[in-house]
Design a protein around this motif. Sequence first.
Motif, PDB file in Angstrom:
ATOM      1  N   LEU A  69       0.826  -1.207   0.000  1.00 48.91           N
ATOM      2  CA  LEU A  69       0.000   0.000   0.000  1.00 48.91           C
ATOM      3  C   LEU A  69       0.859   1.255   0.000  1.00 48.91           C
ATOM      4  O   LEU A  69       0.540   2.232  -0.686  1.00 48.91           O
ATOM      5  CB  LEU A  69      -0.959  -0.013   1.199  1.00 48.91           C
ATOM      6  CG  LEU A  69      -2.072  -1.065   1.127  1.00 48.91           C
ATOM      7  CD1 LEU A  69      -2.845  -1.108   2.442  1.00 48.91           C
ATOM      8  CD2 LEU A  69      -2.994  -0.789  -0.036  1.00 48.91           C
ATOM      9  N   ARG A  70       1.955   1.239   0.758  1.00 52.54           N
ATOM     10  CA  ARG A  70       2.876   2.388   0.745  1.00 52.54           C
ATOM     11  C   ARG A  70       3.485   2.574  -0.641  1.00 52.54           C
ATOM     12  O   ARG A  70       3.580   3.705  -1.148  1.00 52.54           O
ATOM     13  CB  ARG A  70       3.983   2.200   1.787  1.00 52.54           C
ATOM     14  CG  ARG A  70       3.531   2.463   3.212  1.00 52.54           C
ATOM     15  CD  ARG A  70       4.712   2.569   4.162  1.00 52.54           C
ATOM     16  NE  ARG A  70       5.446   1.314   4.287  1.00 52.54           N
ATOM     17  CZ  ARG A  70       5.136   0.335   5.125  1.00 52.54           C
ATOM     18  NH1 ARG A  70       4.098   0.460   5.919  1.00 52.54           N
ATOM     19  NH2 ARG A  70       5.856  -0.764   5.170  1.00 52.54           N
ATOM     20  N   GLN A  71       3.885   1.480  -1.274  1.00 50.27           N
ATOM     21  CA  GLN A  71       4.474   1.568  -2.616  1.00 50.27           C
ATOM     22  C   GLN A  71       3.468   2.111  -3.621  1.00 50.27           C
ATOM     23  O   GLN A  71       3.812   2.942  -4.468  1.00 50.27           O
ATOM     24  CB  GLN A  71       4.989   0.204  -3.054  1.00 50.27           C
ATOM     25  CG  GLN A  71       6.213  -0.248  -2.311  1.00 50.27           C
ATOM     26  CD  GLN A  71       6.638  -1.656  -2.674  1.00 50.27           C
ATOM     27  OE1 GLN A  71       5.990  -2.343  -3.449  1.00 50.27           O
ATOM     28  NE2 GLN A  71       7.737  -2.097  -2.087  1.00 50.27           N
ATOM     29  N   ARG A  72       2.231   1.654  -3.519  1.00 49.63           N
ATOM     30  CA  ARG A  72       1.199   2.142  -4.443  1.00 49.63           C
ATOM     31  C   ARG A  72       0.916   3.616  -4.225  1.00 49.63           C
ATOM     32  O   ARG A  72       0.690   4.366  -5.172  1.00 49.63           O
ATOM     33  CB  ARG A  72      -0.088   1.338  -4.289  1.00 49.63           C
ATOM     34  CG  ARG A  72      -0.017   0.000  -4.953  1.00 49.63           C
ATOM     35  CD  ARG A  72      -1.361  -0.659  -4.996  1.00 49.63           C
ATOM     36  NE  ARG A  72      -1.268  -1.940  -5.690  1.00 49.63           N
ATOM     37  CZ  ARG A  72      -2.295  -2.653  -6.059  1.00 49.63           C
ATOM     38  NH1 ARG A  72      -3.507  -2.239  -5.802  1.00 49.63           N
ATOM     39  NH2 ARG A  72      -2.123  -3.789  -6.675  1.00 49.63           N
ATOM     40  N   GLU A  73       0.894   4.027  -2.971  1.00 51.76           N
ATOM     41  CA  GLU A  73       0.651   5.441  -2.670  1.00 51.76           C
ATOM     42  C   GLU A  73       1.766   6.314  -3.243  1.00 51.76           C
ATOM     43  O   GLU A  73       1.503   7.358  -3.841  1.00 51.76           O
ATOM     44  CB  GLU A  73       0.537   5.642  -1.160  1.00 51.76           C
ATOM     45  CG  GLU A  73       0.126   7.036  -0.765  1.00 51.76           C
ATOM     46  CD  GLU A  73      -0.034   7.195   0.740  1.00 51.76           C
ATOM     47  OE1 GLU A  73       0.060   8.337   1.217  1.00 51.76           O
ATOM     48  OE2 GLU A  73      -0.238   6.179   1.418  1.00 51.76           O
ATOM     49  N   CYS A  74       3.003   5.875  -3.091  1.00 45.67           N
ATOM     50  CA  CYS A  74       4.127   6.635  -3.648  1.00 45.67           C
ATOM     51  C   CYS A  74       4.083   6.636  -5.183  1.00 45.67           C
ATOM     52  O   CYS A  74       4.397   7.644  -5.817  1.00 45.67           O
ATOM     53  CB  CYS A  74       5.455   6.067  -3.146  1.00 45.67           C
ATOM     54  SG  CYS A  74       5.800   6.471  -1.427  1.00 45.67           S
ATOM     55  N   ALA A  80      14.314   7.109  -8.047  1.00 46.15           N
ATOM     56  CA  ALA A  80      14.817   7.974  -6.970  1.00 46.15           C
ATOM     57  C   ALA A  80      13.652   8.619  -6.223  1.00 46.15           C
ATOM     58  O   ALA A  80      13.663   8.709  -4.987  1.00 46.15           O
ATOM     59  CB  ALA A  80      15.736   9.047  -7.547  1.00 46.15           C
ATOM     60  N   TYR A  81      12.638   9.036  -6.956  1.00 46.75           N
ATOM     61  CA  TYR A  81      11.462   9.651  -6.329  1.00 46.75           C
ATOM     62  C   TYR A  81      10.748   8.653  -5.419  1.00 46.75           C
ATOM     63  O   TYR A  81      10.374   8.981  -4.291  1.00 46.75           O
ATOM     64  CB  TYR A  81      10.511  10.157  -7.418  1.00 46.75           C
ATOM     65  CG  TYR A  81       9.296  10.876  -6.886  1.00 46.75           C
ATOM     66  CD1 TYR A  81       9.317  12.245  -6.672  1.00 46.75           C
ATOM     67  CD2 TYR A  81       8.127  10.185  -6.598  1.00 46.75           C
ATOM     68  CE1 TYR A  81       8.199  12.914  -6.175  1.00 46.75           C
ATOM     69  CE2 TYR A  81       7.005  10.837  -6.101  1.00 46.75           C
ATOM     70  CZ  TYR A  81       7.050  12.205  -5.902  1.00 46.75           C
ATOM     71  OH  TYR A  81       5.949  12.858  -5.404  1.00 46.75           O
ATOM     72  N   CYS A 132      10.293   8.889  -1.396  1.00 47.53           N
ATOM     73  CA  CYS A 132       8.935   8.878  -0.846  1.00 47.53           C
ATOM     74  C   CYS A 132       8.793   7.792   0.222  1.00 47.53           C
ATOM     75  O   CYS A 132       8.236   8.032   1.298  1.00 47.53           O
ATOM     76  CB  CYS A 132       7.926   8.666  -1.964  1.00 47.53           C
ATOM     77  SG  CYS A 132       6.216   8.547  -1.414  1.00 47.53           S
ATOM     78  N   LEU A 133       9.300   6.599  -0.085  1.00 44.81           N
ATOM     79  CA  LEU A 133       9.204   5.499   0.883  1.00 44.81           C
ATOM     80  C   LEU A 133      10.012   5.788   2.145  1.00 44.81           C
ATOM     81  O   LEU A 133       9.603   5.439   3.256  1.00 44.81           O
ATOM     82  CB  LEU A 133       9.658   4.189   0.237  1.00 44.81           C
ATOM     83  CG  LEU A 133       8.714   3.626  -0.830  1.00 44.81           C
ATOM     84  CD1 LEU A 133       9.375   2.470  -1.568  1.00 44.81           C
ATOM     85  CD2 LEU A 133       7.404   3.197  -0.207  1.00 44.81           C
ATOM     86  N   GLU A 134      11.165   6.434   1.989  1.00 43.20           N
ATOM     87  CA  GLU A 134      11.973   6.787   3.152  1.00 43.20           C
ATOM     88  C   GLU A 134      11.266   7.811   4.031  1.00 43.20           C
ATOM     89  O   GLU A 134      11.295   7.703   5.261  1.00 43.20           O
ATOM     90  CB  GLU A 134      13.348   7.328   2.709  1.00 43.20           C
ATOM     91  CG  GLU A 134      14.275   6.268   2.167  1.00 43.20           C
ATOM     92  CD  GLU A 134      15.536   6.845   1.559  1.00 43.20           C
ATOM     93  OE1 GLU A 134      15.753   8.071   1.652  1.00 43.20           O
ATOM     94  OE2 GLU A 134      16.316   6.056   0.998  1.00 43.20           O
ATOM     95  N   THR A 135      10.634   8.819   3.410  1.00 47.47           N
ATOM     96  CA  THR A 135       9.922   9.815   4.203  1.00 47.47           C
ATOM     97  C   THR A 135       8.714   9.203   4.905  1.00 47.47           C
ATOM     98  O   THR A 135       8.407   9.572   6.046  1.00 47.47           O
ATOM     99  CB  THR A 135       9.475  11.013   3.336  1.00 47.47           C
ATOM    100  OG1 THR A 135       8.671  10.537   2.254  1.00 47.47           O
ATOM    101  CG2 THR A 135      10.664  11.779   2.798  1.00 47.47           C
ATOM    102  N   MET A 136       8.037   8.259   4.257  1.00 44.53           N
ATOM    103  CA  MET A 136       6.911   7.586   4.903  1.00 44.53           C
ATOM    104  C   MET A 136       7.391   6.729   6.085  1.00 44.53           C
ATOM    105  O   MET A 136       6.733   6.686   7.131  1.00 44.53           O
ATOM    106  CB  MET A 136       6.156   6.704   3.903  1.00 44.53           C
ATOM    107  CG  MET A 136       5.363   7.485   2.886  1.00 44.53           C
ATOM    108  SD  MET A 136       4.481   6.381   1.805  1.00 44.53           S
ATOM    109  CE  MET A 136       2.846   6.564   2.449  1.00 44.53           C
ATOM    110  N   ALA A 137       8.539   6.088   5.940  1.00 44.91           N
ATOM    111  CA  ALA A 137       9.088   5.279   7.027  1.00 44.91           C
ATOM    112  C   ALA A 137       9.531   6.173   8.182  1.00 44.91           C
ATOM    113  O   ALA A 137       9.393   5.794   9.352  1.00 44.91           O
ATOM    114  CB  ALA A 137      10.237   4.430   6.512  1.00 44.91           C
ATOM    115  N   ALA A 138      10.062   7.354   7.868  1.00 46.55           N
ATOM    116  CA  ALA A 138      10.505   8.275   8.910  1.00 46.55           C
ATOM    117  C   ALA A 138       9.327   8.830   9.708  1.00 46.55           C
ATOM    118  O   ALA A 138       9.436   9.090  10.911  1.00 46.55           O
ATOM    119  CB  ALA A 138      11.303   9.411   8.292  1.00 46.55           C
TER     120      ALA A 138
END
Length: 99
Positions: free
Chosen positions: A65-70, A86-87, A91-97
């Motif tokens: 779901l996170r991957q799809r959202e990004c 890269a984008y 995006c995934l790093e900011t969501m994890a943070a």
Amino acid sequence: MSRFELCAPRARMPLLRRLILKPFIFVAATILLATTPARAQALVDPSKVAPEFREAAEKRRAEQLRQRECALKADLDKVLPRDRTAYLNQCLETMAAKQ
């Protein structure tokens, strides 16, 4: 030899080409029609997984779901294909943070 006799083999060339190309085109069309389109990976449904693997399935679904959202954000921001990886990583790093 007359001029007509010299040109006779050339006159048959298009017919020979057509006879050779017809089977090739038929085989190529058959191969294209026989292939199946690639499908995206389906979301994991934790309720359809064995109980011992349910926790891992829930984690996998959350990640999907996170991957799809990004990916949706990348589409909305019209990110170029060369910059998409890269984008998505950022995006995934900011969501994890945030979590």
